[in-house]
Design a protein around this motif. Structure first.
Motif, PDB file in Angstrom:
ATOM      1  N   PRO A 215       0.789  -1.235   0.000  1.00  0.00           N
ATOM      2  CA  PRO A 215       0.000   0.000   0.000  1.00  0.00           C
ATOM      3  C   PRO A 215       0.817   1.279   0.000  1.00  0.00           C
ATOM      4  CG  PRO A 215      -0.979  -1.598   1.485  1.00  0.00           C
ATOM      5  CD  PRO A 215       0.335  -2.172   1.058  1.00  0.00           C
ATOM      6  N   GLY A 216       2.017   1.253   0.561  1.00  0.00           N
ATOM      7  CA  GLY A 216       2.815   2.472   0.626  1.00  0.00           C
ATOM      8  C   GLY A 216       4.169   2.359  -0.037  1.00  0.00           C
ATOM      9  N   HIS A 217       4.283   1.459  -1.009  1.00  0.00           N
ATOM     10  CA  HIS A 217       5.583   1.212  -1.660  1.00  0.00           C
ATOM     11  C   HIS A 217       6.160   2.506  -2.230  1.00  0.00           C
ATOM     12  CE1 HIS A 217       8.509  -0.229  -4.616  1.00  0.00           C
ATOM     13  NE2 HIS A 217       8.487  -1.400  -3.991  1.00  0.00           N
ATOM     14  N   MET A 218       7.471   2.695  -2.009  1.00  0.00           N
ATOM     15  CA  MET A 218       8.188   3.857  -2.526  1.00  0.00           C
ATOM     16  C   MET A 218       9.354   3.427  -3.405  1.00  0.00           C
ATOM     17  SD  MET A 218       7.259   7.009  -1.487  1.00  0.00           S
ATOM     18  CE  MET A 218       6.144   7.738  -0.271  1.00  0.00           C
ATOM     19  N   SER A 219       9.582   4.180  -4.472  1.00  0.00           N
ATOM     20  CA  SER A 219      10.815   4.107  -5.241  1.00  0.00           C
ATOM     21  C   SER A 219      11.580   5.402  -4.996  1.00  0.00           C
ATOM     22  CB  SER A 219      10.516   3.912  -6.728  1.00  0.00           C
ATOM     23  OG  SER A 219       9.811   2.700  -6.941  1.00  0.00           O
ATOM     24  N   PHE A 220      12.836   5.450  -5.457  1.00  0.00           N
ATOM     25  CA  PHE A 220      13.677   6.608  -5.154  1.00  0.00           C
ATOM     26  C   PHE A 220      14.502   6.988  -6.373  1.00  0.00           C
ATOM     27  CE2 PHE A 220      12.804   4.333  -1.283  1.00  0.00           C
ATOM     28  CZ  PHE A 220      12.331   5.347  -0.461  1.00  0.00           C
ATOM     29  N   GLU A 221      14.399   8.269  -6.741  1.00  0.00           N
ATOM     30  CA  GLU A 221      15.207   8.788  -7.843  1.00  0.00           C
ATOM     31  C   GLU A 221      16.449   9.472  -7.280  1.00  0.00           C
ATOM     32  OE1 GLU A 221      15.036  11.816 -11.690  1.00  0.00           O
ATOM     33  OE2 GLU A 221      13.177  11.280 -10.629  1.00  0.00           O
ATOM     34  N   GLY A 225      22.995  16.427 -11.517  1.00  0.00           N
ATOM     35  CA  GLY A 225      22.965  17.160 -12.771  1.00  0.00           C
ATOM     36  C   GLY A 225      21.868  16.625 -13.665  1.00  0.00           C
ATOM     37  N   SER A 226      22.216  16.262 -14.901  1.00  0.00           N
ATOM     38  CA  SER A 226      21.224  15.758 -15.846  1.00  0.00           C
ATOM     39  C   SER A 226      21.076  14.241 -15.790  1.00  0.00           C
ATOM     40  CB  SER A 226      21.611  16.157 -17.271  1.00  0.00           C
ATOM     41  OG  SER A 226      22.875  15.596 -17.619  1.00  0.00           O
ATOM     42  N   GLU A 227      21.853  13.570 -14.940  1.00  0.00           N
ATOM     43  CA  GLU A 227      21.808  12.120 -14.846  1.00  0.00           C
ATOM     44  C   GLU A 227      20.949  11.682 -13.668  1.00  0.00           C
ATOM     45  OE1 GLU A 227      25.615   9.920 -16.282  1.00  0.00           O
ATOM     46  OE2 GLU A 227      26.257  11.440 -14.851  1.00  0.00           O
ATOM     47  N   SER A 228      20.287  10.542 -13.840  1.00  0.00           N
ATOM     48  CA  SER A 228      19.483  10.023 -12.737  1.00  0.00           C
ATOM     49  C   SER A 228      19.360   8.518 -12.862  1.00  0.00           C
ATOM     50  CB  SER A 228      18.098  10.678 -12.710  1.00  0.00           C
ATOM     51  OG  SER A 228      17.391  10.389 -13.895  1.00  0.00           O
ATOM     52  N   VAL A 229      19.002   7.895 -11.761  1.00  0.00           N
ATOM     53  CA  VAL A 229      18.713   6.464 -11.717  1.00  0.00           C
ATOM     54  C   VAL A 229      17.529   6.276 -10.783  1.00  0.00           C
ATOM     55  CG1 VAL A 229      20.384   6.019  -9.871  1.00  0.00           C
ATOM     56  CG2 VAL A 229      19.643   4.133 -11.334  1.00  0.00           C
ATOM     57  N   LEU A 230      16.626   5.356 -11.125  1.00  0.00           N
ATOM     58  CA  LEU A 230      15.450   5.106 -10.310  1.00  0.00           C
ATOM     59  C   LEU A 230      15.605   3.757  -9.607  1.00  0.00           C
ATOM     60  CD1 LEU A 230      12.682   6.298  -9.532  1.00  0.00           C
ATOM     61  CD2 LEU A 230      11.684   4.875 -11.341  1.00  0.00           C
ATOM     62  N   ILE A 231      15.638   3.791  -8.285  1.00  0.00           N
ATOM     63  CA  ILE A 231      15.649   2.571  -7.487  1.00  0.00           C
ATOM     64  C   ILE A 231      14.211   2.114  -7.351  1.00  0.00           C
ATOM     65  CG2 ILE A 231      16.219   1.585  -5.234  1.00  0.00           C
ATOM     66  CD1 ILE A 231      18.459   3.635  -5.023  1.00  0.00           C
ATOM     67  N   GLU A 273      12.615   8.019 -21.489  1.00  0.00           N
ATOM     68  CA  GLU A 273      13.704   8.885 -21.032  1.00  0.00           C
ATOM     69  C   GLU A 273      15.047   8.182 -20.997  1.00  0.00           C
ATOM     70  OE1 GLU A 273      12.597  10.577 -17.282  1.00  0.00           O
ATOM     71  OE2 GLU A 273      10.682  11.364 -18.050  1.00  0.00           O
ATOM     72  N   GLN A 274      15.047   6.861 -21.198  1.00  0.00           N
ATOM     73  CA  GLN A 274      16.258   6.049 -21.081  1.00  0.00           C
ATOM     74  C   GLN A 274      16.979   6.319 -19.759  1.00  0.00           C
ATOM     75  OE1 GLN A 274      17.898   3.329 -23.078  1.00  0.00           O
ATOM     76  NE2 GLN A 274      15.656   3.310 -22.964  1.00  0.00           N
ATOM     77  N   MET A 275      16.168   6.388 -18.717  1.00  0.00           N
ATOM     78  CA  MET A 275      16.695   6.531 -17.365  1.00  0.00           C
ATOM     79  C   MET A 275      17.168   5.176 -16.859  1.00  0.00           C
ATOM     80  SD  MET A 275      14.705   7.647 -13.836  1.00  0.00           S
ATOM     81  CE  MET A 275      13.994   9.123 -14.558  1.00  0.00           C
ATOM     82  N   ARG A 276      18.319   5.155 -16.233  1.00  0.00           N
ATOM     83  CA  ARG A 276      18.761   3.911 -15.607  1.00  0.00           C
ATOM     84  C   ARG A 276      17.791   3.504 -14.499  1.00  0.00           C
ATOM     85  NH1 ARG A 276      24.827   6.023 -15.157  1.00  0.00           N
ATOM     86  NH2 ARG A 276      25.921   4.643 -16.594  1.00  0.00           N
ATOM     87  N   LEU A 277      17.747   2.218 -14.253  1.00  0.00           N
ATOM     88  CA  LEU A 277      16.920   1.684 -13.179  1.00  0.00           C
ATOM     89  C   LEU A 277      17.723   0.663 -12.384  1.00  0.00           C
ATOM     90  CD1 LEU A 277      15.892  -1.467 -14.019  1.00  0.00           C
ATOM     91  CD2 LEU A 277      14.730  -0.121 -15.776  1.00  0.00           C
ATOM     92  N   ILE A 278      17.281   0.451 -11.151  1.00  0.00           N
ATOM     93  CA  ILE A 278      17.831  -0.621 -10.324  1.00  0.00           C
ATOM     94  C   ILE A 278      16.653  -1.402  -9.758  1.00  0.00           C
ATOM     95  CG2 ILE A 278      19.261  -1.255  -8.345  1.00  0.00           C
ATOM     96  CD1 ILE A 278      20.730   1.383  -8.618  1.00  0.00           C
ATOM     97  N   GLY A 279      16.596  -2.688 -10.091  1.00  0.00           N
ATOM     98  CA  GLY A 279      15.518  -3.541  -9.620  1.00  0.00           C
ATOM     99  C   GLY A 279      16.004  -4.515  -8.566  1.00  0.00           C
ATOM    100  N   TYR A 280      15.238  -4.655  -7.512  1.00  0.00           N
ATOM    101  CA  TYR A 280      15.658  -5.471  -6.376  1.00  0.00           C
ATOM    102  C   TYR A 280      15.796  -6.945  -6.740  1.00  0.00           C
ATOM    103  CZ  TYR A 280      16.093  -6.153  -1.294  1.00  0.00           C
ATOM    104  OH  TYR A 280      16.549  -6.422  -0.019  1.00  0.00           O
ATOM    105  N   HIS A 281      15.007  -7.399  -7.721  1.00  0.00           N
ATOM    106  CA  HIS A 281      15.049  -8.809  -8.102  1.00  0.00           C
ATOM    107  C   HIS A 281      15.387  -9.011  -9.574  1.00  0.00           C
ATOM    108  CE1 HIS A 281      13.587  -9.871  -4.184  1.00  0.00           C
ATOM    109  NE2 HIS A 281      12.459  -9.197  -4.344  1.00  0.00           N
ATOM    110  N   LEU A 282      15.993  -8.014 -10.200  1.00  0.00           N
ATOM    111  CA  LEU A 282      16.374  -8.143 -11.601  1.00  0.00           C
ATOM    112  C   LEU A 282      17.766  -8.757 -11.703  1.00  0.00           C
ATOM    113  CD1 LEU A 282      15.000  -4.806 -13.112  1.00  0.00           C
ATOM    114  CD2 LEU A 282      13.829  -6.991 -12.735  1.00  0.00           C
ATOM    115  N   PRO A 283      18.079  -9.411 -12.824  1.00  0.00           N
ATOM    116  CA  PRO A 283      19.349 -10.150 -12.927  1.00  0.00           C
ATOM    117  C   PRO A 283      20.555  -9.250 -13.105  1.00  0.00           C
ATOM    118  CG  PRO A 283      18.128 -10.271 -14.983  1.00  0.00           C
ATOM    119  CD  PRO A 283      17.219  -9.601 -14.002  1.00  0.00           C
ATOM    120  N   GLY A 284      21.733  -9.847 -12.897  1.00  0.00           N
ATOM    121  CA  GLY A 284      22.996  -9.150 -13.129  1.00  0.00           C
ATOM    122  C   GLY A 284      23.253  -7.996 -12.200  1.00  0.00           C
TER     123      GLY A 284
END
Length: 303
Positions: A215-221, A225-231, A273-284
């Motif tokens: 119910p309250g799940h959060m992600s974090f950017e 500068g102009s670069e970002s990654v979304l957890i 946006e081709q923003m990088r991402l980090i997934g908790y259960h994604l491979p590699g």
């Protein structure tokens, strides 16, 4: 130094880490002066029906097979993100701890392997309160593993899991999960800082509500500068079905329809946006990008 209960547990973990010598640091990127890496907490072992129960097998199985997934349990990675920036050492989620699954709970070893002591962790930020994200805040002796850290959690997520009625209303299959969350939150209660959607919780780190998985799940950017990654946490919980068919409901989500709608919005933004991402259960190690593929998307690991 006197051998405290915590030091004893860490010494044992260090010995296991030295014996196993795995690659605990999985993937690394830099955003300006910010240094980000993912650490292995091990992996989970999940029955396929827990994640994909209710989906049409005739549609599901060819998709899984195209990703090399046959019959039997799923074994998703558990990727804990570590951010180092201006003297801060920040963990996003705390891993599974010793009381969840034998294949997980390896974060103390991973930290030892890269030379980070638990006392050096300045902040622990939670995406949500499922066991593989929260339960690692306590060690084998139920002491707080990160004694110097500030703990941060979204207000809505805290309110839901801390409510004593949640264990009774969440359903029998998740009741133990709710009770376990409440027990750990009681230990953290005087040390936690709560925040709302959109809050800049740390310099260059903004909270983003991605409800549905909980119910309250959060992600974090994280931005520099102009670069970002979304957890992402578990907003996108696998690299196959949830990318290729993001609208398909996932059984591990508490509100599958809300989670599916959120997943589709996230993937559209990430791919556009081709923003990088980090997934908790994604491979590699979980770091990569989303790309459009046919009517859906695909996960492209970093490097």
């Amino acid at each position: 130094m006197a051998l405290s209960r915590r030091n004893f547990g860490l010494a044992a973990a260090a010995g296991l880490a030295a014996a196993a010598a795995p690659g605990w640091a999985l993937a690394r990127i830099a955003l300006g002066a910010k240094r980000i890496e993912t650490l292995s907490d091990g992996h989970l072992t999940l029955p396929q029906e827990f994640v994909f129960g209710g989906l049409d097998p005739e549609a599901l199985q060819p998709l899984l097979q195209s990703h090399g997934i046959g019959a039997g349990p799923l074994t998703p990675e558990v990727n804990v993100t570590l951010l180092r920036d201006e003297g801060r050492v920040v963990l996003f989620d705390a891993g599974s701890g010793p009381g969840f699954q034998d294949s997980a709970g390896k974060l103390p070893m991973a930290l030892e392997a890269i030379g980070v002591a638990p006392e050096e962790v300045t902040h622990v930020v939670f995406t949500h309160c499922h066991p593989d994200h929260l339960w690692g805040v306590l060690d084998d002796f139920d002491d707080v593993l990160f004694p110097e850290a500030v703990f941060l959690m979204g207000q809505g997520e805290w309110d839901y899991w801390y409510d004593p009625d949640t264990a009774a209303s969440i359903g029998s299959s998740r009741a133990a999960m709710a009770a376990g969350a409440r027990r750990r939150m009681e230990v953290l209660e005087d040390r936690v800082q709560l925040f709302a959607d959109g809050t800049e919780i740390l310099p260059g780190v903004a909270a983003r509500a991605t409800r549905g998985h909980t119910p309250g799940h959060m992600s974090f950017e994280i931005r520099s500068g102009s670069e970002s990654v979304l957890i992402l946490g578990d907003a996108i919980g696998n690299a196959h079905v949830s990318f290729a068919e993001p609208t398909w409901p996932v059984g591990s989500d508490q509100d599958p329809q809300t989670a599916a709608a959120m997943r589709l919005r996230l993937l559209d933004q990430l791919a556009s946006e081709q923003m990088r991402l980090i997934g908790y259960h994604l491979p590699g190690g979980g770091i990569g990008r989303a790309e459009r593929s046919g009517s859906g998307y695909r996960f492209v690991p970093e490097g």
